[in-house]
Motif scaffolding. Sequence first.
Motif, PDB file in Angstrom:
ATOM      1  N   THR A  24       1.823   4.926  -7.027  1.00  0.00           N
ATOM      2  CA  THR A  24       1.214   4.823  -8.349  1.00  0.00           C
ATOM      3  C   THR A  24       0.072   5.817  -8.511  1.00  0.00           C
ATOM      4  O   THR A  24      -0.050   6.491  -9.545  1.00  0.00           O
ATOM      5  CB  THR A  24       0.706   3.390  -8.578  1.00  0.00           C
ATOM      6  N   LEU A  25      -0.772   5.926  -7.488  1.00  0.00           N
ATOM      7  CA  LEU A  25      -1.866   6.900  -7.543  1.00  0.00           C
ATOM      8  C   LEU A  25      -1.341   8.318  -7.646  1.00  0.00           C
ATOM      9  O   LEU A  25      -1.870   9.145  -8.411  1.00  0.00           O
ATOM     10  CB  LEU A  25      -2.755   6.753  -6.307  1.00  0.00           C
ATOM     11  N   ILE A  26      -0.299   8.633  -6.880  1.00  0.00           N
ATOM     12  CA  ILE A  26       0.265   9.987  -6.919  1.00  0.00           C
ATOM     13  C   ILE A  26       0.877  10.274  -8.283  1.00  0.00           C
ATOM     14  O   ILE A  26       0.680  11.349  -8.863  1.00  0.00           O
ATOM     15  CB  ILE A  26       1.307  10.156  -5.803  1.00  0.00           C
ATOM     16  N   PHE A  86       1.037   1.069  -4.195  1.00  0.00           N
ATOM     17  CA  PHE A  86      -0.284   1.582  -4.554  1.00  0.00           C
ATOM     18  C   PHE A  86      -0.343   3.107  -4.441  1.00  0.00           C
ATOM     19  O   PHE A  86      -0.774   3.797  -5.383  1.00  0.00           O
ATOM     20  CB  PHE A  86      -1.339   0.936  -3.658  1.00  0.00           C
ATOM     21  N   VAL A  87       0.081   3.634  -3.299  1.00  0.00           N
ATOM     22  CA  VAL A  87       0.019   5.090  -3.106  1.00  0.00           C
ATOM     23  C   VAL A  87       0.937   5.834  -4.080  1.00  0.00           C
ATOM     24  O   VAL A  87       0.501   6.820  -4.699  1.00  0.00           O
ATOM     25  CB  VAL A  87       0.354   5.442  -1.637  1.00  0.00           C
ATOM     26  N   LEU A  96       0.819  -1.204   0.000  1.00  0.00           N
ATOM     27  CA  LEU A  96       0.000   0.000   0.000  1.00  0.00           C
ATOM     28  C   LEU A  96       0.855   1.257   0.000  1.00  0.00           C
ATOM     29  O   LEU A  96       0.601   2.199  -0.763  1.00  0.00           O
ATOM     30  CB  LEU A  96      -0.927  -0.017   1.214  1.00  0.00           C
ATOM     31  N   LEU A  97       1.896   1.289   0.842  1.00  0.00           N
ATOM     32  CA  LEU A  97       2.697   2.502   1.005  1.00  0.00           C
ATOM     33  C   LEU A  97       3.695   2.704  -0.121  1.00  0.00           C
ATOM     34  O   LEU A  97       3.956   3.844  -0.515  1.00  0.00           O
ATOM     35  CB  LEU A  97       3.437   2.464   2.350  1.00  0.00           C
TER      36      LEU A  97
END
Length: 322
Positions: free
Chosen positions: A65-67, A62-63, A58-59
């Motif tokens: 990639t979203l940013i 995923f995060v 998640l850290l």
Amino acid sequence: MRTSSPPSRRPRPRPSSPLRRRAPREPRSSARSGPQLSSSRRGTAAALGLLPFAVYVLLFLFVPTLIAVGTGFVDETGGFTLDTVAALGNPVILNAFANSFGLSALTAVVGAVVGAVACYGLLGAREGGPLRSVVDSLSGVLAQFGGVMLAFAFVATIGIQGLVTVTLRDTFGVDIFADGVWLYELPGLVLPYIYFQVPLMIITFLPALQALNPHWAEANATLGGTRTTYWFRIAFPVLAPSFLGSLLLLFANAFSSYATAAALTSQGSQIVPLQIRSALTSETLLGRENLAGALALGMILVMAVVMSGYSALQSRAERWHR
């Protein structure tokens, strides 16, 4: 004379079997409560064991990639815009994607073919023997040997003043850089990429070769088939999904590689990862800092297509191993 008749055999009375008392059964609810409780505890323990990995994904995956993707849809003021994404049609960006596709495809094909031949040669080695152990260990290490270390190794070996370059020039009169110093340009990335592509192919494709059922070869020989018939009509069709899946994995590995290219390529941003670095650090692209997010979006789309194909091929290959 009196003859005595043989005594008649009387059936022996069977011993009366005592009545067997059945043990009282426990209620169903109490009988099942134990396993249900243990399974629930096992599920909780498994979830707790996966929690650190889930937090890590998640850290750090995923995060970010979203940013990275989200920045491609905002402007300098934070408003929504499509201008940055439209910049993907720039000829320079398209050329970078074309170079990345060509480099990844070339190194993936060469690495897949050389690695498959090496896997075929390893089939004759005893599993668990010294040769197999050494090759498996080296493949696991060399597949991850990249970045600055790999770039320095090639510079020290075949660089302008590298050991092999100086030896060929001074001893045999062969100058490998007579037409230009290609090592620090796009063609110079081919050899370092193949260096870690071949071990990765050995790791991923060797289990598929080992999983070939020996009864198929026996049935082919029983029916009068030759060795060529076995490979072209049985082995190759069975191994095709595994080979193509490994090929896609090698393509994805080369397409996303950054550190080796960043350390070895001295000038220009000829592939997409270097274009992202240039968009983040260059002082000439004023007002286009979010271009890196758009480039990351393009890479994610390519990787999603490639990994979807890899997953589909792996599912097809697993049918033969059930």
